[in-house]
Scaffold this motif. Structure first.
Motif, PDB file in Angstrom:
ATOM      1  N   GLU A   9       0.829  -1.213   0.000  1.00 27.83           N
ATOM      2  CA  GLU A   9       0.000   0.000   0.000  1.00 27.83           C
ATOM      3  C   GLU A   9       0.862   1.262   0.000  1.00 27.83           C
ATOM      4  OE1 GLU A   9      -3.818   1.907   2.377  1.00 27.83           O
ATOM      5  OE2 GLU A   9      -2.988  -0.013   3.019  1.00 27.83           O
ATOM      6  N   LYS A  10       1.959   1.242   0.769  1.00 32.30           N
ATOM      7  CA  LYS A  10       2.859   2.399   0.783  1.00 32.30           C
ATOM      8  C   LYS A  10       3.511   2.609  -0.582  1.00 32.30           C
ATOM      9  CE  LYS A  10       4.269   1.935   5.626  1.00 32.30           C
ATOM     10  NZ  LYS A  10       5.404   1.583   6.498  1.00 32.30           N
ATOM     11  N   VAL A  11       3.910   1.505  -1.224  1.00 34.49           N
ATOM     12  CA  VAL A  11       4.605   1.600  -2.514  1.00 34.49           C
ATOM     13  C   VAL A  11       3.646   2.036  -3.620  1.00 34.49           C
ATOM     14  CG1 VAL A  11       5.802   0.281  -4.301  1.00 34.49           C
ATOM     15  CG2 VAL A  11       6.394  -0.069  -1.895  1.00 34.49           C
ATOM     16  N   VAL A  53       9.131  -6.328   9.306  1.00 32.38           N
ATOM     17  CA  VAL A  53       9.245  -6.693   7.894  1.00 32.38           C
ATOM     18  C   VAL A  53       9.338  -5.408   7.075  1.00 32.38           C
ATOM     19  CG1 VAL A  53       8.089  -7.804   5.931  1.00 32.38           C
ATOM     20  CG2 VAL A  53       8.018  -8.870   8.190  1.00 32.38           C
ATOM     21  N   VAL A  54      10.401  -5.305   6.253  1.00 31.10           N
ATOM     22  CA  VAL A  54      10.632  -4.095   5.465  1.00 31.10           C
ATOM     23  C   VAL A  54      10.623  -4.368   3.962  1.00 31.10           C
ATOM     24  CG1 VAL A  54      11.879  -2.886   7.300  1.00 31.10           C
ATOM     25  CG2 VAL A  54      13.142  -4.334   5.681  1.00 31.10           C
ATOM     26  N   GLY A  55      10.463  -5.632   3.574  1.00 36.50           N
ATOM     27  CA  GLY A  55      10.418  -5.962   2.155  1.00 36.50           C
ATOM     28  C   GLY A  55       9.970  -7.399   1.957  1.00 36.50           C
ATOM     29  N   PRO A  94       9.069   2.139   1.368  1.00 33.12           N
ATOM     30  CA  PRO A  94       9.714   3.340   0.805  1.00 33.12           C
ATOM     31  C   PRO A  94      10.798   3.944   1.703  1.00 33.12           C
ATOM     32  CG  PRO A  94       7.369   3.424   0.405  1.00 33.12           C
ATOM     33  CD  PRO A  94       7.607   2.229   1.304  1.00 33.12           C
ATOM     34  N   HIS A  95      10.656   3.819   3.024  1.00 36.21           N
ATOM     35  CA  HIS A  95      11.669   4.358   3.941  1.00 36.21           C
ATOM     36  C   HIS A  95      12.953   3.534   3.934  1.00 36.21           C
ATOM     37  CE1 HIS A  95       8.812   7.260   5.354  1.00 36.21           C
ATOM     38  NE2 HIS A  95       7.984   6.320   5.798  1.00 36.21           N
ATOM     39  N   ILE A 146      18.151  -3.603  -0.138  1.00 34.68           N
ATOM     40  CA  ILE A 146      17.244  -4.639   0.353  1.00 34.68           C
ATOM     41  C   ILE A 146      16.574  -5.378  -0.804  1.00 34.68           C
ATOM     42  CG2 ILE A 146      15.147  -5.090   1.708  1.00 34.68           C
ATOM     43  CD1 ILE A 146      16.069  -2.679   3.501  1.00 34.68           C
ATOM     44  N   GLY A 147      16.159  -4.656  -1.832  1.00 33.52           N
ATOM     45  CA  GLY A 147      15.546  -5.302  -2.999  1.00 33.52           C
ATOM     46  C   GLY A 147      16.513  -6.266  -3.662  1.00 33.52           C
TER      47      GLY A 147
END
Length: 161
Positions: free
Chosen positions: A34-36, A72-74, A101-102, A108-109
């Motif tokens: 949702e943020k992305v 969880v960040v990704g 996004p932060h 990380i990707g």
């Protein structure tokens, strides 16, 4: 120094861990997406999580990136179905990837992609594919940077209705 079993750039080695996705990750994955995208798609992820955790023919290939505190960040999600008689297909699909996004532009990707590919190689996969909107230059750049290139064998066809 970070854990040598965790891949990534030096700044992420000690803080980001990649692991298999669990059912408990649903809210975090939907929140990052949702943020992305700046749009909520819980139904899409309900369907994906249903397949991921309840289908006998669906192998665990989806991963999450988490910080030391478990945030969880990704995430990266893909599909590898078992074929006839339990024989694995040699190809898989990466269908969804997202990084908060932060936390973007920190490797990380790339870390998720590398772990995802290593995991698939261990399952016998030899090729992975994904679809990208031709007009999404940021995503095209990301995949090109991670050694993805246009398919030489498949072309996407469409028809307006």
């Amino acid at each position: 120094m970070g854990d040598p079993n965790v891949k990534g750039s030096p700044m992420n080695e000690s803080t980001i861990k990649i692991r298999l996705m669990k059912t408990d990750d649903f809210d975090a994955v939907v929140g990052i997406d949702e943020k992305v995208l700046k749009a909520s798609r819980p139904e899409y992820y309900e369907m994906k999580f249903e397949k991921l955790f309840k289908s006998k023919d669906y192998l665990p290939t989806s991963l999450v990136a988490e910080e030391e505190d478990g945030t969880v960040v990704g995430f990266v999600m893909g599909v590898l179905y078992m074929g006839e008689y339990g024989i694995f297909q040699e190809e898989a699909t990466l269908d969804t990837i997202g990084v908060d996004p932060h936390c973007q532009h920190k490797g990380i990707g790339e870390q998720l992609i590398n772990e995802f590919l290593d995991h698939l190689k261990a399952l016998g996969v030899q090729k992975i594919s994904t679809l990208v909107d031709r007009n999404d230059s940021k995503l095209m750049h990301f995949f090109n940077k991670n050694q993805f290139s246009p398919s030489k064998t498949i072309i996407s066809l469409e028809r307006s209705l």
